[in-house]
Design a protein around this motif. Structure first.
Motif, PDB file in Angstrom:
ATOM      1  N   TRP A   1      35.051 -12.380  40.779  1.00  0.00           N
ATOM      2  CA  TRP A   1      35.280 -13.073  42.044  1.00  0.00           C
ATOM      3  C   TRP A   1      35.003 -14.567  41.903  1.00  0.00           C
ATOM      4  O   TRP A   1      35.684 -15.388  42.515  1.00  0.00           O
ATOM      5  CB  TRP A   1      34.404 -12.491  43.148  1.00  0.00           C
ATOM      6  CG  TRP A   1      35.026 -11.314  43.814  1.00  0.00           C
ATOM      7  CD1 TRP A   1      34.623 -10.016  43.720  1.00  0.00           C
ATOM      8  CD2 TRP A   1      36.177 -11.304  44.656  1.00  0.00           C
ATOM      9  NE1 TRP A   1      35.455  -9.204  44.450  1.00  0.00           N
ATOM     10  CE2 TRP A   1      36.423  -9.976  45.044  1.00  0.00           C
ATOM     11  CE3 TRP A   1      37.040 -12.293  45.123  1.00  0.00           C
ATOM     12  CZ2 TRP A   1      37.474  -9.610  45.879  1.00  0.00           C
ATOM     13  CZ3 TRP A   1      38.094 -11.930  45.955  1.00  0.00           C
ATOM     14  CH2 TRP A   1      38.292 -10.608  46.323  1.00  0.00           C
TER      15      TRP A   1
ATOM     16  N   LEU B   1      45.718  -7.816  45.454  1.00  0.00           N
ATOM     17  CA  LEU B   1      45.102  -8.667  46.464  1.00  0.00           C
ATOM     18  C   LEU B   1      45.999  -9.865  46.777  1.00  0.00           C
ATOM     19  O   LEU B   1      46.238 -10.195  47.935  1.00  0.00           O
ATOM     20  CB  LEU B   1      43.731  -9.160  45.993  1.00  0.00           C
ATOM     21  CG  LEU B   1      43.084 -10.237  46.861  1.00  0.00           C
ATOM     22  CD1 LEU B   1      42.570  -9.628  48.152  1.00  0.00           C
ATOM     23  CD2 LEU B   1      41.981 -10.932  46.106  1.00  0.00           C
ATOM     24  N   LEU B   2      46.512 -10.507  45.738  1.00  0.00           N
ATOM     25  CA  LEU B   2      47.326 -11.705  45.930  1.00  0.00           C
ATOM     26  C   LEU B   2      48.695 -11.408  46.536  1.00  0.00           C
ATOM     27  O   LEU B   2      49.354 -12.311  47.038  1.00  0.00           O
ATOM     28  CB  LEU B   2      47.486 -12.457  44.609  1.00  0.00           C
ATOM     29  CG  LEU B   2      46.210 -13.099  44.078  1.00  0.00           C
ATOM     30  CD1 LEU B   2      46.443 -13.684  42.698  1.00  0.00           C
ATOM     31  CD2 LEU B   2      45.690 -14.160  45.039  1.00  0.00           C
TER      32      LEU B   2
ATOM     33  N   TRP C   1      43.933  -5.220  40.153  1.00  0.00           N
ATOM     34  CA  TRP C   1      43.444  -5.313  41.525  1.00  0.00           C
ATOM     35  C   TRP C   1      43.687  -6.708  42.090  1.00  0.00           C
ATOM     36  O   TRP C   1      43.962  -6.866  43.286  1.00  0.00           O
ATOM     37  CB  TRP C   1      41.951  -4.983  41.589  1.00  0.00           C
ATOM     38  CG  TRP C   1      41.084  -5.925  40.812  1.00  0.00           C
ATOM     39  CD1 TRP C   1      40.707  -5.798  39.507  1.00  0.00           C
ATOM     40  CD2 TRP C   1      40.503  -7.149  41.265  1.00  0.00           C
ATOM     41  NE1 TRP C   1      39.933  -6.874  39.119  1.00  0.00           N
ATOM     42  CE2 TRP C   1      39.795  -7.724  40.187  1.00  0.00           C
ATOM     43  CE3 TRP C   1      40.528  -7.828  42.485  1.00  0.00           C
ATOM     44  CZ2 TRP C   1      39.121  -8.926  40.283  1.00  0.00           C
ATOM     45  CZ3 TRP C   1      39.835  -9.037  42.577  1.00  0.00           C
ATOM     46  CH2 TRP C   1      39.143  -9.567  41.491  1.00  0.00           C
ATOM     47  N   LEU C   2      43.624  -7.710  41.227  1.00  0.00           N
ATOM     48  CA  LEU C   2      43.797  -9.085  41.670  1.00  0.00           C
ATOM     49  C   LEU C   2      45.246  -9.332  42.097  1.00  0.00           C
ATOM     50  O   LEU C   2      45.497  -9.980  43.111  1.00  0.00           O
ATOM     51  CB  LEU C   2      43.376 -10.040  40.561  1.00  0.00           C
ATOM     52  CG  LEU C   2      43.450 -11.524  40.857  1.00  0.00           C
ATOM     53  CD1 LEU C   2      42.741 -11.868  42.154  1.00  0.00           C
ATOM     54  CD2 LEU C   2      42.882 -12.305  39.692  1.00  0.00           C
TER      55      LEU C   2
ATOM     56  N   SER D   1      49.015  -9.341  49.039  1.00  0.00           N
ATOM     57  CA  SER D   1      48.745  -8.849  50.395  1.00  0.00           C
ATOM     58  C   SER D   1      48.635 -10.034  51.363  1.00  0.00           C
ATOM     59  O   SER D   1      48.407 -11.166  50.942  1.00  0.00           O
ATOM     60  CB  SER D   1      47.448  -8.046  50.410  1.00  0.00           C
ATOM     61  OG  SER D   1      46.337  -8.926  50.348  1.00  0.00           O
TER      62      SER D   1
ATOM     63  N   GLN E   1      49.480 -16.988  42.131  1.00  0.00           N
ATOM     64  CA  GLN E   1      50.108 -15.741  41.688  1.00  0.00           C
ATOM     65  C   GLN E   1      50.734 -15.901  40.304  1.00  0.00           C
ATOM     66  O   GLN E   1      50.588 -15.032  39.442  1.00  0.00           O
ATOM     67  CB  GLN E   1      51.184 -15.287  42.685  1.00  0.00           C
ATOM     68  CG  GLN E   1      50.628 -14.710  43.951  1.00  0.00           C
ATOM     69  CD  GLN E   1      51.699 -14.486  45.001  1.00  0.00           C
ATOM     70  OE1 GLN E   1      52.693 -15.209  45.073  1.00  0.00           O
ATOM     71  NE2 GLN E   1      51.493 -13.475  45.830  1.00  0.00           N
TER      72      GLN E   1
ATOM     73  N   PHE F   1      46.234 -10.697  53.099  1.00  0.00           N
ATOM     74  CA  PHE F   1      44.857 -11.175  53.000  1.00  0.00           C
ATOM     75  C   PHE F   1      44.776 -12.438  52.128  1.00  0.00           C
ATOM     76  O   PHE F   1      43.970 -13.325  52.393  1.00  0.00           O
ATOM     77  CB  PHE F   1      43.969 -10.068  52.429  1.00  0.00           C
ATOM     78  CG  PHE F   1      42.526 -10.451  52.285  1.00  0.00           C
ATOM     79  CD1 PHE F   1      41.739 -10.679  53.404  1.00  0.00           C
ATOM     80  CD2 PHE F   1      41.953 -10.578  51.035  1.00  0.00           C
ATOM     81  CE1 PHE F   1      40.405 -11.029  53.276  1.00  0.00           C
ATOM     82  CE2 PHE F   1      40.617 -10.933  50.889  1.00  0.00           C
ATOM     83  CZ  PHE F   1      39.840 -11.162  52.015  1.00  0.00           C
ATOM     84  N   ALA F   2      45.601 -12.532  51.104  1.00  0.00           N
ATOM     85  CA  ALA F   2      45.564 -13.681  50.192  1.00  0.00           C
ATOM     86  C   ALA F   2      45.865 -14.984  50.927  1.00  0.00           C
ATOM     87  O   ALA F   2      45.188 -15.993  50.713  1.00  0.00           O
ATOM     88  CB  ALA F   2      46.539 -13.470  49.040  1.00  0.00           C
TER      89      ALA F   2
END
Length: 125
Positions: free
Chosen positions: A52, A104-105, A100-101, A107, A87, A109-110
């Motif tokens: 993180w 996340l990117l 997982w990253l 979504s 990205q 949420f990013a």
């Protein structure tokens, strides 16, 4: 890192500048020339597993660099710009164990993370 990959991702956004013209290579290329070496260094830190802290450092560096484009890009356009850059760098440098990253990117949420980083780093706008 191939600049063309990032350049293509940014131009493909179809983002309009504040003047109304589409974002193009004439605007983006000088920015990439200046900031890509630092961003690549931050992205290379992801190779050992993507913590993180490393992800945050990459996003923060991209947000700080994108602030230079404030006269050209506004609000969510800057966030989309940063997200496209991050990205591309993650796809290039993160190991397979860091899938997982990418999830996340990809979504919504990013974009919120990036907006929060802009507000934290540049509270006045």
């Amino acid at each position: 890192m191939n600049q063309f990959t990032i350049l293509s991702a940014i131009v493909a956004l179809g983002t309009a500048t504040r003047a109304g013209a589409p974002l193009n290579t004439t605007i983006v290329q000088p920015w990439l020339d200046k900031h890509l070496p630092n961003l690549v260094t931050k992205a290379q830190a992801l190779r050992d597993g993507a913590t993180w802290t490393e992800v945050g450092a990459l996003i923060e560096a991209a947000v700080q660099a994108a602030q230079e484009l404030k006269p050209v890009l506004a609000g969510t356009a800057r966030a989309a710009f940063v997200l496209a850059v991050v990205q591309s760098l993650v796809r290039e440098f993160a190991p397979p164990s860091a899938q997982w990253l990418l999830m996340l990117l990809n979504s919504p949420f990013a974009a919120m993370l990036i907006e929060m980083a802009f507000k934290r780093l540049f509270p006045g706008g």
